[in-house]
Design a protein around this motif. Sequence first.
Motif, PDB file in Angstrom:
ATOM      1  N   SER A 264      21.770  59.700  18.384  1.00  0.00           N
ATOM      2  CA  SER A 264      22.156  59.258  19.731  1.00  0.00           C
ATOM      3  C   SER A 264      23.388  60.021  20.208  1.00  0.00           C
ATOM      4  CB  SER A 264      22.471  57.761  19.732  1.00  0.00           C
ATOM      5  OG  SER A 264      21.618  57.026  18.895  1.00  0.00           O
ATOM      6  N   ALA A 265      24.378  60.119  19.320  1.00  0.00           N
ATOM      7  CA  ALA A 265      25.615  60.814  19.676  1.00  0.00           C
ATOM      8  C   ALA A 265      25.353  62.298  19.929  1.00  0.00           C
ATOM      9  CB  ALA A 265      26.636  60.640  18.550  1.00  0.00           C
ATOM     10  N   LEU A 266      24.513  62.904  19.096  1.00  0.00           N
ATOM     11  CA  LEU A 266      24.195  64.319  19.250  1.00  0.00           C
ATOM     12  C   LEU A 266      23.550  64.582  20.605  1.00  0.00           C
ATOM     13  CD1 LEU A 266      24.193  67.041  17.688  1.00  0.00           C
ATOM     14  CD2 LEU A 266      21.880  66.458  16.929  1.00  0.00           C
ATOM     15  N   ALA A 267      22.613  63.719  20.989  1.00  0.00           N
ATOM     16  CA  ALA A 267      21.944  63.880  22.283  1.00  0.00           C
ATOM     17  C   ALA A 267      22.940  63.716  23.430  1.00  0.00           C
ATOM     18  CB  ALA A 267      20.805  62.874  22.411  1.00  0.00           C
ATOM     19  N   ALA A 268      23.819  62.732  23.318  1.00  0.00           N
ATOM     20  CA  ALA A 268      24.798  62.475  24.379  1.00  0.00           C
ATOM     21  C   ALA A 268      25.803  63.616  24.511  1.00  0.00           C
ATOM     22  CB  ALA A 268      25.531  61.164  24.112  1.00  0.00           C
ATOM     23  N   LEU A 269      26.113  64.275  23.417  1.00  0.00           N
ATOM     24  CA  LEU A 269      27.052  65.387  23.469  1.00  0.00           C
ATOM     25  C   LEU A 269      26.467  66.596  24.200  1.00  0.00           C
ATOM     26  CD1 LEU A 269      28.572  65.214  19.883  1.00  0.00           C
ATOM     27  CD2 LEU A 269      29.842  64.989  22.028  1.00  0.00           C
ATOM     28  N   HIS A 270      25.142  66.672  24.249  1.00  0.00           N
ATOM     29  CA  HIS A 270      24.487  67.814  24.890  1.00  0.00           C
ATOM     30  C   HIS A 270      23.937  67.501  26.282  1.00  0.00           C
ATOM     31  CE1 HIS A 270      24.514  69.292  20.712  1.00  0.00           C
ATOM     32  NE2 HIS A 270      24.497  70.478  21.258  1.00  0.00           N
ATOM     33  N   GLY A 271      23.877  66.225  26.655  1.00  0.00           N
ATOM     34  CA  GLY A 271      23.337  65.890  27.975  1.00  0.00           C
ATOM     35  C   GLY A 271      22.939  64.439  28.074  1.00  0.00           C
ATOM     36  N   THR A 272      21.771  64.188  28.665  1.00  0.00           N
ATOM     37  CA  THR A 272      21.313  62.821  28.878  1.00  0.00           C
ATOM     38  C   THR A 272      19.878  62.669  28.372  1.00  0.00           C
ATOM     39  OG1 THR A 272      20.524  63.373  31.109  1.00  0.00           O
ATOM     40  CG2 THR A 272      22.772  62.499  30.913  1.00  0.00           C
ATOM     41  N   VAL A 273      19.496  61.425  28.117  1.00  0.00           N
ATOM     42  CA  VAL A 273      18.159  61.109  27.611  1.00  0.00           C
ATOM     43  C   VAL A 273      17.550  60.030  28.481  1.00  0.00           C
ATOM     44  CG1 VAL A 273      16.800  60.310  25.636  1.00  0.00           C
ATOM     45  CG2 VAL A 273      18.882  61.648  25.253  1.00  0.00           C
ATOM     46  N   ARG A 274      16.265  60.220  28.815  1.00  0.00           N
ATOM     47  CA  ARG A 274      15.540  59.205  29.587  1.00  0.00           C
ATOM     48  C   ARG A 274      14.243  58.857  28.880  1.00  0.00           C
ATOM     49  NH1 ARG A 274      11.565  59.538  33.744  1.00  0.00           N
ATOM     50  NH2 ARG A 274      11.802  61.800  33.890  1.00  0.00           N
ATOM     51  N   HIS A 275      14.023  57.565  28.675  1.00  0.00           N
ATOM     52  CA  HIS A 275      12.750  57.107  28.121  1.00  0.00           C
ATOM     53  C   HIS A 275      11.702  57.137  29.236  1.00  0.00           C
ATOM     54  CE1 HIS A 275       9.732  53.919  27.285  1.00  0.00           C
ATOM     55  NE2 HIS A 275       9.816  54.368  26.045  1.00  0.00           N
ATOM     56  N   VAL A 276      10.607  57.865  28.999  1.00  0.00           N
ATOM     57  CA  VAL A 276       9.563  57.994  30.009  1.00  0.00           C
ATOM     58  C   VAL A 276       8.517  56.900  29.867  1.00  0.00           C
ATOM     59  CG1 VAL A 276       7.741  59.496  30.937  1.00  0.00           C
ATOM     60  CG2 VAL A 276       9.924  60.477  30.182  1.00  0.00           C
TER      61      VAL A 276
ATOM     62  N   ARG B 235      24.186  72.414  30.629  1.00  0.00           N
ATOM     63  CA  ARG B 235      24.641  73.734  30.203  1.00  0.00           C
ATOM     64  C   ARG B 235      25.981  74.126  30.816  1.00  0.00           C
ATOM     65  NH1 ARG B 235      22.187  73.650  25.649  1.00  0.00           N
ATOM     66  NH2 ARG B 235      19.904  73.737  25.759  1.00  0.00           N
ATOM     67  N   SER B 236      26.564  73.245  31.638  1.00  0.00           N
ATOM     68  CA  SER B 236      27.916  73.507  32.132  1.00  0.00           C
ATOM     69  C   SER B 236      28.962  73.151  31.078  1.00  0.00           C
ATOM     70  CB  SER B 236      28.185  72.709  33.411  1.00  0.00           C
ATOM     71  OG  SER B 236      28.239  71.312  33.132  1.00  0.00           O
ATOM     72  N   ARG B 237      28.561  72.403  30.069  1.00  0.00           N
ATOM     73  CA  ARG B 237      29.472  72.042  28.991  1.00  0.00           C
ATOM     74  C   ARG B 237      29.460  73.110  27.905  1.00  0.00           C
ATOM     75  NH1 ARG B 237      27.565  65.933  27.285  1.00  0.00           N
ATOM     76  NH2 ARG B 237      27.131  65.106  29.388  1.00  0.00           N
ATOM     77  N   PRO B 238      30.598  73.333  27.254  1.00  0.00           N
ATOM     78  CA  PRO B 238      30.563  74.170  26.054  1.00  0.00           C
ATOM     79  C   PRO B 238      29.836  73.414  24.940  1.00  0.00           C
ATOM     80  CG  PRO B 238      32.733  73.192  26.325  1.00  0.00           C
ATOM     81  CD  PRO B 238      31.958  72.839  27.563  1.00  0.00           C
ATOM     82  N   LEU B 239      29.243  74.151  24.016  1.00  0.00           N
ATOM     83  CA  LEU B 239      28.587  73.495  22.882  1.00  0.00           C
ATOM     84  C   LEU B 239      29.636  72.748  22.069  1.00  0.00           C
ATOM     85  CD1 LEU B 239      26.086  76.253  21.694  1.00  0.00           C
ATOM     86  CD2 LEU B 239      25.539  74.084  22.832  1.00  0.00           C
ATOM     87  N   PRO B 240      29.287  71.588  21.507  1.00  0.00           N
ATOM     88  CA  PRO B 240      30.252  70.816  20.730  1.00  0.00           C
ATOM     89  C   PRO B 240      30.811  71.618  19.554  1.00  0.00           C
ATOM     90  CG  PRO B 240      28.266  69.530  21.161  1.00  0.00           C
ATOM     91  CD  PRO B 240      27.968  70.934  21.587  1.00  0.00           C
ATOM     92  N   ASP B 241      32.079  71.394  19.262  1.00  0.00           N
ATOM     93  CA  ASP B 241      32.740  72.008  18.116  1.00  0.00           C
ATOM     94  C   ASP B 241      32.009  71.575  16.842  1.00  0.00           C
ATOM     95  OD1 ASP B 241      34.447  72.612  15.981  1.00  0.00           O
ATOM     96  OD2 ASP B 241      36.252  72.267  17.171  1.00  0.00           O
ATOM     97  N   PRO B 242      31.554  72.516  16.006  1.00  0.00           N
ATOM     98  CA  PRO B 242      30.859  72.141  14.760  1.00  0.00           C
ATOM     99  C   PRO B 242      31.680  71.193  13.886  1.00  0.00           C
ATOM    100  CG  PRO B 242      30.582  74.486  15.178  1.00  0.00           C
ATOM    101  CD  PRO B 242      31.579  73.984  16.188  1.00  0.00           C
ATOM    102  N   ALA B 243      33.005  71.363  13.893  1.00  0.00           N
ATOM    103  CA  ALA B 243      33.853  70.468  13.096  1.00  0.00           C
ATOM    104  C   ALA B 243      33.776  69.041  13.629  1.00  0.00           C
ATOM    105  CB  ALA B 243      35.298  70.961  13.117  1.00  0.00           C
ATOM    106  N   PHE B 244      33.702  68.917  14.963  1.00  0.00           N
ATOM    107  CA  PHE B 244      33.580  67.574  15.540  1.00  0.00           C
ATOM    108  C   PHE B 244      32.216  66.976  15.236  1.00  0.00           C
ATOM    109  CE2 PHE B 244      32.780  64.742  19.291  1.00  0.00           C
ATOM    110  CZ  PHE B 244      33.670  63.746  18.904  1.00  0.00           C
TER     111      PHE B 244
END
Length: 296
Positions: A181-193, A218-227
């Motif tokens: 859940s956190a990984l998905a939120a760090l990259h964008g949004t999720v919608r149940h279809v 894609r306007s966000r930088p990719l999350p820091d691998p350490a984070f």
Amino acid sequence: MTQPDPTPASPTSAAPDLPLYSPARVRELLTRHGLRPTKSLGQNFLIDGNILRAIAQAGGADVGVPVLEVGPGLGVLTREIASRGARVTALEKDERLRPVLAETLAGVDVEVVWGDALDFDYASLPAGTRVIANLPYYITGVLLSRFMHAPNILSATVLVQKEVGQRLAAHPGGDHYGFLSALAALHGTVRHVRDVPKGAFLPAPDVTSSVVRLDFDRSRPLPDPAFLRFVEAALHHRRKTLRNNLRLHGLEVGRVGAALEAAGLRADVRAEDVALADLARVAGELGVVQAGGVIR
């Protein structure tokens, strides 16, 4: 990864009065080509036209849109996507399906790339690519991570196990919230279809499925691998306290306690209840990532 199959397709003459997704047509194709679905490859073929259309629509298949499909199988969903004018690239591992796809994809604009989806270079995809796929369940998590990190993929509309769909769409404090859940939120949004019953597949899987759409910001930088490693450790046992999870990860208890206090969190807060922004504050206090980083 092998090169695209250059062999031209030939039209099918088998059961022309039946749609490709009909159970009788699917069985006829499998029988005529001497095939049986392979469980190890997660082969469960869609046989519900309404669901096929719903997936293609939700995924944004439209004229000129570059679409990536992983695991086209018999080409049922592939044809639906291509029929809407999308430019489809389909990745298929099972070489036994070459003659089937040559038949079922005759006359449509589809490039089939033969090889393992885990070996494909997703960074090579054209800008604006949308993934639309019935993902093999056994590599769902790995593939979603690849999609998230591919800069030219804008969205992924995928069929997954219902439990995975619930985890993808969950928020902190919810029953299904965890690292995915956190990984998905760090990259964008999720919608149940929508949910998809077992009977929509042949053979029927053991579990109910869900269609979910992930849109990547894609306007966000990719999350820091350490984070990311920190978040994974923090949520490893999501019902335990955040303090205990970080202690188990090797961080000193006193430092963790001080970081929680500085972030305004209770000492006994459960990991699953902590928002990503608060996890970022804790990580900053602990020196895992640079303090002051913003999580949107």
